[in-house]
Design a protein around this motif. Structure first.
Motif, mmCIF file in Angstrom:
data_model
loop_
_atom_site.group_PDB
_atom_site.id
_atom_site.type_symbol
_atom_site.label_atom_id
_atom_site.label_comp_id
_atom_site.label_asym_id
_atom_site.label_seq_id
_atom_site.Cartn_x
_atom_site.Cartn_y
_atom_site.Cartn_z
ATOM 1 N N UNK A 191 0.830 -1.205 0.000
ATOM 2 C CA UNK A 191 0.000 0.000 0.000
ATOM 3 C C UNK A 191 0.871 1.264 0.000
ATOM 4 N N UNK A 192 1.927 1.234 0.818
ATOM 5 C CA UNK A 192 2.825 2.390 0.902
ATOM 6 C C UNK A 192 3.534 2.623 -0.431
ATOM 7 N N UNK A 193 4.010 1.530 -1.052
ATOM 8 C CA UNK A 193 4.712 1.645 -2.342
ATOM 9 C C UNK A 193 3.771 2.166 -3.430
ATOM 10 N N UNK A 194 2.531 1.669 -3.441
ATOM 11 C CA UNK A 194 1.545 2.139 -4.432
ATOM 12 C C UNK A 194 1.255 3.621 -4.243
ATOM 13 N N UNK A 195 1.228 4.050 -2.990
ATOM 14 C CA UNK A 195 0.995 5.465 -2.723
ATOM 15 C C UNK A 195 2.126 6.317 -3.316
ATOM 16 N N UNK A 225 2.309 10.155 -5.409
ATOM 17 C CA UNK A 225 3.464 11.063 -5.362
ATOM 18 C C UNK A 225 4.333 10.973 -6.614
ATOM 19 N N UNK A 226 3.962 10.021 -7.494
ATOM 20 C CA UNK A 226 4.643 9.892 -8.792
ATOM 21 C C UNK A 226 6.149 9.661 -8.634
ATOM 22 N N UNK A 227 6.512 8.875 -7.612
ATOM 23 C CA UNK A 227 7.923 8.634 -7.324
ATOM 24 C C UNK A 227 8.240 7.146 -7.437
ATOM 25 N N UNK A 263 10.227 1.833 -5.380
ATOM 26 C CA UNK A 263 11.212 0.742 -5.500
ATOM 27 C C UNK A 263 11.937 0.521 -4.183
ATOM 28 N N UNK A 264 12.308 1.620 -3.538
ATOM 29 C CA UNK A 264 13.003 1.533 -2.254
ATOM 30 C C UNK A 264 12.134 0.818 -1.211
ATOM 31 N N UNK A 298 6.477 1.737 -14.306
ATOM 32 C CA UNK A 298 7.526 2.751 -14.427
ATOM 33 C C UNK A 298 8.059 2.806 -15.854
ATOM 34 N N UNK A 299 8.280 1.627 -16.410
ATOM 35 C CA UNK A 299 8.767 1.520 -17.785
ATOM 36 C C UNK A 299 7.753 2.125 -18.769
ATOM 37 N N UNK A 300 6.476 1.813 -18.551
ATOM 38 C CA UNK A 300 5.418 2.338 -19.420
ATOM 39 C C UNK A 300 5.368 3.870 -19.347
#
Length: 595
Positions: free
Chosen positions: A146-150, A155-157, A162-163, A189-191
């Motif tokens: 959930x945190x990574x998706x956020x 936040x577009x990061x 990834x971290x 990210x690639x897209x």
């Protein structure tokens, strides 16, 4: 404590003055807010605080925010947000932090804070909330995802996402879901990079200051994730899940081919691999001219299904296991259930299905539930002999299964086979007696319809001797019913008299005899009293409804109302626990005519 609360209230004054000045709230409403806020603040500063108080405080503040939002829309006033809304939002975040520090284990509280931050556009705060939450709950993979998706979506990061995934994998190195979402994130990210590059090229801008690595654009980072994941999780199902994620993106043909090659090379010992490879044949492109007519389309579908079956045939040759045959049978069954108006295709599917079922059975690898489908197909063809043969074969293959015996015996009963009585006896010797009730019920039903009354009575008497209480009680109830339907009231009463002392007994046995008595032209109240008294000997300590019905019977046309007092006194003496309260309340309703 009073000084702290007073200070908190005074901090609100600037925003409340602004609310009144710009006409969002009236002076009376501002006073009401101060009064309510004071009460809530006092609750938060007690020596012993409750979580519910914090939640009530937060909810009240959110309600105020919602009201401000509606009032703004109503009067079309969108200024001074920094002076009105921002202090309220800051205060809510502060209370959330206090609550989560106090009740760190409450994940729902943390998620409520996240939801609030998302709704009220404090996205900078969300990362801090997630960071604090993950420090307390690193053992929950869903929170890391959930945190990574956020980070990725809000936040577009991609770098932060990834971290977070890499940190999650330190805590959960073998978690499939984390790897799947990490793999998906790299492809997203690639897209995004590919779209950026395309837009820059379209605008004819210089790409010199932007770095678009060909390896990253082709999905090499996702491939690295795949290699790492499959190095730790060596399961065909997991590899297929990653392949399905890759298939969502239109630039991953090379990656898909790589995963497919890996699947075919290293996972051929898993039935899911073969199943996946076989079903891929359905997606193969067909000839354009053929697809114009119904027959042409049916022919094309048939060819695709044949190619699928060729893969399945190869599979069962090299991997003849129950899961593999199950995949093959399930595929044929799914295709058979599909509707088609082309008779040739329908017949081909039926023929294919029957052939696969027979071969799986011959290999002793056909699962229990598929015998039902087999019998249904044969009966729909009118193949009585084939259905009888399969029914018998199923009972030999799964001789201890009650459901298989029930299915097979029903089929043989439907076909009118003469040896059903013997097969019932055989079934009862094979199955676990504790699970045998459906077979007894079926046998009684069959015997009543096909055998003489003497033979049916013998079946009932055998059932009464069962050591399993549920079987013996069911047989008593059915024996009483059968006696009434075949021999009338006298036979039913005789049966009841002979069985009323043979435990175990069920309440339904007594209530059925009471119903039979009441169905007569002139019911005998003395008999009804006997039945109730006998039932109360068995269930009088716990069944309040039985006492209540007895009282209602005495209040009826054939009863003596003066007996109700005695029955009530006995009920209060015999009943135990909660049943006393239930009886008292229901008896009151009876007396007042409401029941």
């Amino acid at each position: 404590m009073a000084e702290i609360v007073q200070h908190r209230i005074e901090e609100r004054i600037p925003e409340l003055e602004q609310l009144e000045r710009v006409g969002l709230f009236t002076k009376k409403e501002v006073k009401a807010i101060i009064k309510r806020a004071t009460a809530l603040e006092y609750k938060l500063h007690r020596l012993i605080v409750n979580k519910e108080d914090f939640i009530a405080y937060i909810q009240y503040e959110i309600n105020v925010l919602e009201l401000i939002k509606k009032r703004r829309a109503h009067i079309h006033y969108q200024f001074k947000k920094e002076e009105i809304e921002f202090p309220v939002i800051h205060r809510i975040n502060s209370v959330f932090r206090r609550a989560t520090n106090k009740w760190k284990d409450d994940v729902q509280l943390w998620l409520s804070h996240v939801a609030f931050c998302k709704k009220w556009a404090t996205k900078g705060q969300i990362s801090k909330v997630f960071s604090a939450m993950l420090a307390i709950h690193p053992d929950k993979p869903a929170l890391w995802i959930m945190a990574a998706k956020n980070e990725l979506e809000d936040r577009n990061s991609s770098e932060s996402a990834r971290h977070l995934f890499l940190r999650a994998l330190r805590f959960h190195p073998d978690n499939k879901k984390v790897y799947q979402e990490y793999f998906r994130m790299e492809l997203l990210h690639c897209e995004k990079l590919r779209k950026q590059k395309k837009e820059l090229e379209k605008a004819e801008m210089d790409l010199g200051e932007y770095e678009f690595s060909p390896e990253i654009l082709s999905g090499k980072l996702a491939e690295v994730v795949y290699r790492d994941a499959t190095g730790k999780i060596k399961e065909a199902e997991f590899v297929i899940a990653l392949l399905n994620i890759a298939a969502i993106f239109d630039f991953t043909k090379d990656l898909q081919d790589f995963i497919l090659q890996d699947l075919q090379t290293n996972y051929t010992g898993d039935s899911l691999t073969w199943d996946f490879m076989a079903k891929r044949e359905l997606e193969a492109p067909g000839a354009g001219e053929e697809l114009q007519t119904a027959k042409g389309r049916a022919s094309d579908i048939n060819r695709r299904e044949e190619r699928c079956c060729q893969v399945y045939e190869e599979a069962v040759q090299s991997l003849s296991t129950e899961p593999m045959w199950t995949c093959y049978v399930a595929f044929c069954l799914e295709r058979l259930k599909r509707k088609t108006n082309v008779q040739e295709l329908k017949e081909k599917r039926q023929e294919r299905q029957l052939g696969v079922l027979q071969r799986a059975h011959d290999s002793s690898l056909l699962k229990e539930e598929y015998y039902k489908n087999w019998l249904q197909i044969l009966l729909s063809f009118g193949d009585a002999e084939g259905a009888a043969s399969v029914a018998m074969a199923a009972t030999q293959r799964y001789s201890q299964s009650v459901s298989v015996w029930s299915l097979s015996l029903r089929t043989l009963m439907q076909l009118g086979r003469g040896d059903v009585g013997r097969l019932f006896q055989e079934a009862l010797t094979h199955v676990n007696p504790k699970e045998s009730l459906p077979l007894w019920q079926l046998q009684v039903q069959w015997s009543a319809a096909n055998q003489s009354p003497e033979e049916t009575e013998a079946v009932f008497k055998r059932g009464l001797l069962s050591a399993v209480a549920v079987v013996a009680m069911e047989m008593k109830e059915r024996y009483l019913d059968w006696s009434y339907s075949t021999g009338g009231y006298k036979k039913a009463r005789k049966t009841f008299t002979s069985l009323q002392e043979n435990r175990p007994l069920s309440k339904a046995f007594f209530t059925r005899m009471i119903e039979i008595e009441k169905e007569q032209e002139t019911p005998k109240m003395n008999n009804l009293r006997d039945y109730y008294e006998r039932a109360l000997q068995e269930f009088g300590t716990s069944d309040d409804d039985l006492w209540l019905h007895y009282i209602q019977e005495e209040l009826g046309a054939f009863g003596q109302p003066e007996n109700c007092g005695k029955i009530h006194w006995r009920a209060m003496k015999f009943l135990e626990g909660e049943s006393v309260e239930r009886f008292t309340s229901k008896y009151t309703l009876v007396q007042t005519g409401h029941l």
